[in-house]
Design a protein around this motif. Structure first.
Motif, short mmCIF file in Angstrom:
data_model
loop_
_atom_site.label_atom_id
_atom_site.label_comp_id
_atom_site.label_asym_id
_atom_site.label_seq_id
_atom_site.Cartn_x
_atom_site.Cartn_y
_atom_site.Cartn_z
N UNK A 197 -18.45 25.97 -7.16
CA UNK A 197 -19.33 25.31 -6.20
C UNK A 197 -20.80 25.67 -6.45
N UNK A 198 -21.15 26.96 -6.67
CA UNK A 198 -22.55 27.26 -6.97
C UNK A 198 -23.07 26.54 -8.21
N UNK A 199 -22.21 26.40 -9.23
CA UNK A 199 -22.63 25.68 -10.44
C UNK A 199 -22.86 24.20 -10.12
N UNK A 200 -21.99 23.62 -9.33
CA UNK A 200 -22.15 22.21 -8.94
C UNK A 200 -23.48 22.00 -8.24
N UNK A 201 -23.77 22.86 -7.26
CA UNK A 201 -25.02 22.71 -6.49
C UNK A 201 -26.23 22.91 -7.40
#
Length: 294
Positions: free
Chosen positions: A231-235
């Motif tokens: 999720x942090x990479x997606x954001x």
């Protein structure tokens, strides 16, 4: 905190689902809708906390709506974000397979008109498509504006989490030059809810179990720890040069088990019951209903 949207005496109100999961506290009208709370920042959450306890109703006696109704733009989505899902469709994409596994998250959008509530009917028109597929997903809601957000600060921008099902029309998805928008944006086809769970309630983002059942048969069952991109990479990648705003909704991808990749294939039809659940976030129960869309 679990923020719900419901209608009381014909007026849309926000509420807080209590820990037992059996009752909901209806918030004063002055607090606003869930959309208002998301955009209101810490002060809005303080107002919610100050209003609890309050008028309480049995959850079984109210009809929950989609928690969100006011969208800044299209729903932002992540494709191919579980490697097992990417691999299960290899050779089944009608000549649209990428040459290799993506090295960055794959993004697309779907129209906000797709959104329905946690028990609403999924619109189904066989004249529009012959391949209606299910995709259980975790969705997040942005709570703070940001552009080019560093990965290590990405979760600071998450207001909370939802359950979603990215119901897709595979033949439409393939028919428009390999672009996914059309096959993902049919009206009244994406259940969202059942409530918005605030970020502080989820400690382990890798341990959420994502499941989809159709007519009682478990067809998708995986943990979020199997995501290809976190999720942090997606954001971080989605916000690179592009401002994310409070209220934006981002879907994080579906695991393996989709109907179009099975042998024989399984597609949704009139009367099917689709149950989508994510541990800690709740459950959607939606019936597929014949609807004229053309």
């Amino acid at each position: 905190m679990k923020l719900a949207s419901l209608t009381v005496d014909g007026v849309r109100r926000s509420g807080v689902v209590n820990e037992s999961g059996r009752t909901v506290t209806v918030l004063p009208a002055a607090v606003g809708t869930v959309d208002d709370i998301v955009r209101g920042g810490p002060r809005a959450l303080d107002a919610v906390r100050a209003a609890v306890p309050g008028e309480t109703l049995a959850l079984s006696g109210v009809r929950l709506e989609s928690p969100l109704h006011r969208f800044n733009r299209d729903i932002l989505c992540t494709g191919w974000n579980y490697w097992d899902h990417f691999e299960e469709s290899r050779g089944r994409r009608e000549g649209q397979d990428p040459a290799e596994r993506p090295r960055h998250p794959t993004f697309f959008t779907k129209g906000p008109g797709t959104v329905i509530g946690p028990t609403d009917d999924i619109a189904y028109d066989p004249g529009l498509s012959a391949q209606w597929d299910y995709e259980a997903e975790i969705a997040l809601v942005v709570g703070r504006d940001g552009r080019s957000i560093p990965e290590e600060k990405a979760l600071d921008h998450v207001f909370g989490w939802l359950v979603a099902n990215d119901v897709s029309q595979r033949d439409l998805q393939r028919a428009h030059g390999g672009q996914w928008l059309k096959g993902k944006s049919i009206d009244a086809t994406m259940p969202l809810g059942p409530w918005l769970t605030t970020a502080d309630e989820i400690d382990d983002l890798t341990g959420l179990r994502v499941q989809c059942e159709v007519n009682g048969r478990l067809l998708q069952n995986a943990t979020s720890g199997r995501m290809a991109f976190s999720v942090p990479r997606i954001i971080a990648e989605l916000s690179h040069g592009m401002t994310l705003r409070a209220g934006d909704v981002i879907l994080t991808g579906t695991p393996s088990g989709i109907g179009s990749a099975r042998d024989p294939q399984i597609f949704l039809g009139d009367g099917d019951l689709v149950v989508t659940r994510v541990s800690g976030l709740g459950e959607l129960r939606n019936r597929v209903r014949l609807t004229r869309l053309t």
